[in-house]
Write an enzyme that holds these catalytic residues in place. Structure first.
Site, short mmCIF file in Angstrom:
data_model
loop_
_atom_site.label_atom_id
_atom_site.label_comp_id
_atom_site.label_asym_id
_atom_site.label_seq_id
_atom_site.Cartn_x
_atom_site.Cartn_y
_atom_site.Cartn_z
CD GLU A 379 -0.09 -1.35 3.14
OE1 GLU A 379 0.15 -2.29 2.36
OE2 GLU A 379 -0.10 -1.46 4.37
CB CYS A 516 12.23 5.89 17.97
SG CYS A 516 10.54 5.83 17.42
#
Lengths: 587, 165
Positions: A379, A516
């Site tokens: 996608e 992160c």
């Protein structure tokens, strides 16, 4: 006050709290016992303590055999020797045994010079391989989109197994077969691609040897940078700039944003933009989505899906697609900042500059390995052209900089290119757990209440605790928010949501411990939680130093909406910046 | 167990069991026992060296000292006790390539005594490897490179002409 336990380690008196292991007690007086399978990121749930490698054995007076210091608790009057001849011989022999079932290709190993086994070999003064014999041959090798697996190099410390099962609750890695033939692999020795693996890469982050490493994209990038027909643009993530310095001997928590930009220019990137800019864009879209769902909820709409969950983390997206296909309506439809950047760069930027998007190579520099997989999702490849062509990790960037003969520590600072280089402090804090939530709250508060924030920081969502909750007053409406990091905590939340017991309005999930900054593409932390804490502190320092600290006040973002997108959740935004999720449950 | 048992083979027998039973969790047991078994196998095949004995002693001591569970901690005991009580047998295997209990096949030589052999060919007919040659009524000989040391010829010989050294 709690009674302390007195003991002697290497003839030095030590006083510790009850329950302390010999390893920690020795550490407290500056005795560094070598370890291999043991890892303990204190304050997070990352822990592996099987006492199986036997490298950390010590001699305890009165005990028949040697004791594993990582799993033996101190007792009153204990007399411990960590460096007796008996201990040193045992340690060396055990390491030699490991080497006898390990390939001798250190020179070309991706983990060379960062390998914990290699360090032990040097420390134990092993200069020859006394043991030879049969090596296990049934172990598999695999290169996935994100992770390279070469189990010949596995020493069975089982850190990856602990992380995959206990920290991430994904349960893909475990022991297959037994005895000398034991190997760590997915059940039935399947390949990663046939499992529920989320590609979070935490197994890579803790692997002491070169058995689990990232998929290397540096050669591909080198080729693209040298190709005069290609326009290569960079977008480094927020967490990269607070960790990259470590690879060049700088202190953990050094902010190297300016040097990073210079290095990327020297490497030959045509433009150096910033993922922080796209983080601000994410807040605009996700914030608008939060407000839309909240408005519907407040208007009495019972069908509205709350809590809305963040969707920046690609491992988390994989996790809920695999495990909670019935709850795909809850996460925000906003793409991750890196993908938003790719979509905008290949449309708006190319259109305004009259550039053929097919010539543009967007490279994201990420603290993450799942991003490599995300780039390959169908996608995100409209007409077969990926929005972000590929992703490299912080470690890979460091390797490239060294390869390009750039002395990083001496580099001057420079600024990001415009128009996608300006960012707010809200974008900067995406790199730490709670950061996306805080950034969203700053914008949602101001947009919803129409008032200016008196205190910009929402410190209640910061920290390293696994699940943190807070209630924010939005003009009298108590907005309940929750922040979780690591996927085992996400599973707790999702199970509660499935039972209808979750009464939050907004939830942030990050797959890696600490967010992160603790990502699998970052310089290896080797079990030192202080490094993660220093990176998180640096992220918040970076935010404090910014002139603009709210995403909706970023002038480049305002310009982008005026010039191209229209409004958040508008037709063009929906088309370019939003995605949908798939049922990926394995039957 | 008596003088007909080879102490190196006995240690090897126990090691085969512990290697098969090892769960694979701790390093000394998983790799160490396997390496000890490999060394013992080398010795019983006549490929051992004197340095192997020191290595065995070291490995056995370390494994006993550092393995995680009872299996690993006791698995070197047969090696340690045979090494201390029957070291001469180990040395004989390594230096003279001899197994006095005649259990280590690779170290055995089957020979036919020409004075006793009547040349009946019963041994040659029974030999599955066709290692025995000779004319009828004349003494036969065994080719040691072809012989698989199965012992079939001894059981067939009516004259006690075949022996193992």
């Amino acid at each position: 006050m709690e009674k302390k336990i007195k003991l002697t380690i290497d003839n030095r008196p030590v006083r510790v709290a009850p329950g302390t292991t010999i390893l920690d007690a020795a550490e407290s007086v500056g005795i560094a016992i070598p370890t291999l399978c043991h890892i303990d990121l204190k304050g997070t749930c990352v822990k592996n303590n099987p006492a199986s490698c036997r490298i950390c054995v010590v001699e305890v007076e009165g005990r028949r055999n040697l004791a594993p210091s990582c799993a033996t608790v101190c007792t009153e009057g204990m007399v411990v020797y960590t460096n007796s001849a008996r201990v040193i011989r045992a340690r060396k022999t055990i390491a030699e045994l490991m080497l006898s079932d390990h390939p001798n290709d250190c020179l070309t190993c991706p983990k060379c010079s960062d390998c914990e086994l290699q360090r032990l070999v040097m420390r134990f003064n092993i200069r020859e391989m006394p043991f030879t014999g049969g090596e296990q041959s049934a172990r598999k090798k695999e290169i996935t989109a994100a992770i390279t697996r070469n189990m010949d190099k596995c020493i069975l410390c089982r850190r990856c197994e602990s992380v995959c099962n206990n920290v991430q609750s994904v349960g893909v890695l475990g022991a297959v077969r037994r005895g000398f033939d034991t190997t760590i692999a997915p059940t039935f020795d399947r390949m990663f691609k046939d499992t529920d693996c989320t590609y979070c890469g935490q197994c890579v982050a803790v692997c002491p040897t070169g058995a689990l490493t990232e998929r290397d994209n540096t050669d591909r990038l080198m080729e693209d940078l040298c190709d005069p027909n290609k326009i290569v643009i960079a977008q480094p993530a927020p967490a990269v700039r607070v960790a990259l310095g470590e690879e060049f001997g700088m202190k953990p928590g050094s902010i190297v944003t300016g040097k990073l930009v210079t290095a990327l220019r020297y490497l030959g990137f045509t433009k150096v933009f910033d993922t922080d800019f796209a983080a601000d864009l994410t807040i605009m879209e996700e914030g608008a989505e939060i407000l839309k769902r909240l408005k519907a909820f407040l208007a009495g709409d019972k069908s509205v899906k709350l809590p809305i969950m963040t969707s920046c983390c690609p491992a988390w997206v994989n996790f809920f697609e695999h495990n909670y296909p019935d709850l795909l309506d809850y996460p925000s439809s906003a793409k991750s900042p890196a993908q938003m950047f790719g979509a905008i760069a290949k449309t708006w930027w190319c259109e305004r500059r009259n550039i053929n998007p097919k010539k543009v190579v967007v490279v994201s520099i990420m603290p993450c390995l799942a991003k490599k997989y995300e780039c390959e999702r169908e996608e995100f490849c409209p007409d077969g052209q990926p929005d972000v062509d590929y992703s490299i990790s912080t470690r890979e960037l460091a390797r490239l900089i060294k390869r390009a003969n750039i002395r990083f520590t001496d580099l001057p600072d420079s600024d990001f290119d415009t128009p996608m280089g300006e960012s707010s402090g809200a974008g900067a804090i995406f790199g730490a757990t709670g950061g996306v939530m805080e950034a969203a709250l700053r914008t949602v508060y101001e947009v919803h209440t129409g008032k200016e924030l008196q205190k910009i920081e929402f410190t209640e969502v910061r920290g390293l605790e696994g699940i943190r909750e807070a209630t924010i007053d939005l003009n009298g409406f108590p907005l309940k928010v929750c922040v979780a990091h690591t996927l085992s905590n996400a599973r707790i939340l999702m199970d509660r949501l499935r039972k209808g017991e979750l009464d939050y309005h907004v939830v942030e999930v990050m797959a890696c411990p600490g967010g992160c900054i603790g990502g699998a593409g970052q310089p290896y932390h080797h079990g030192h939680v202080e490094i993660l804490q220093a990176r998180a502190a640096a992220i918040y320092r970076e935010d404090e130093g910014k002139a603009i600290r709210l995403s909706h006040k970023n002038p480049d973002i305002i310009k982008l909406y005026e010039d191209f997108l229209g409004e958040p959740l508008g037709e063009r935004s929906e088309q370019l910046l939003h995605t949908h999720y798939f049922n990926k449950q394995i039957q | 167990m008596d003088e007909d048992d080879c102490m190196v083979s006995v240690a090897k027998f126990y090691l085969e069991f512990t290697v098969g039973e090892s769960c694979g969790k701790c390093t000394p047991c998983r790799i160490g026992n396997k390496r000890m078994l490999e060394i013992l196998t080398r010795i019983t095949e006549g490929k051992g060296e004197m340095a192997d004995l020191d290595q065995l002693q070291n490995l056995a001591t370390v494994i006993k000292d550092s393995a995680l569970c009872g299996l690993g901690q006791t698995s070197p005991n047969p090696v340690l006790s045979t090494l201390s009580n029957f070291r001469d047998e180990y040395v004989e295997h390594v230096r003279a390539h001899k197994c006095r209990a005649k259990k280590c096949k690779a170290l055995l030589t089957y020979t036919i005594d020409p004075l006793r052999c009547k040349g009946c060919s019963a041994c040659a007919k029974s030999c599955p490897a066709q290692a025995i040659m000779g004319e009828t009524r004349k003494p036969h000989v065994i080719n040691p490179y072809v012989c698989i040391r199965c012992g079939m010829c001894i059981s067939r010989c009516h004259f006690g002409a075949i022996s193992v050294i």
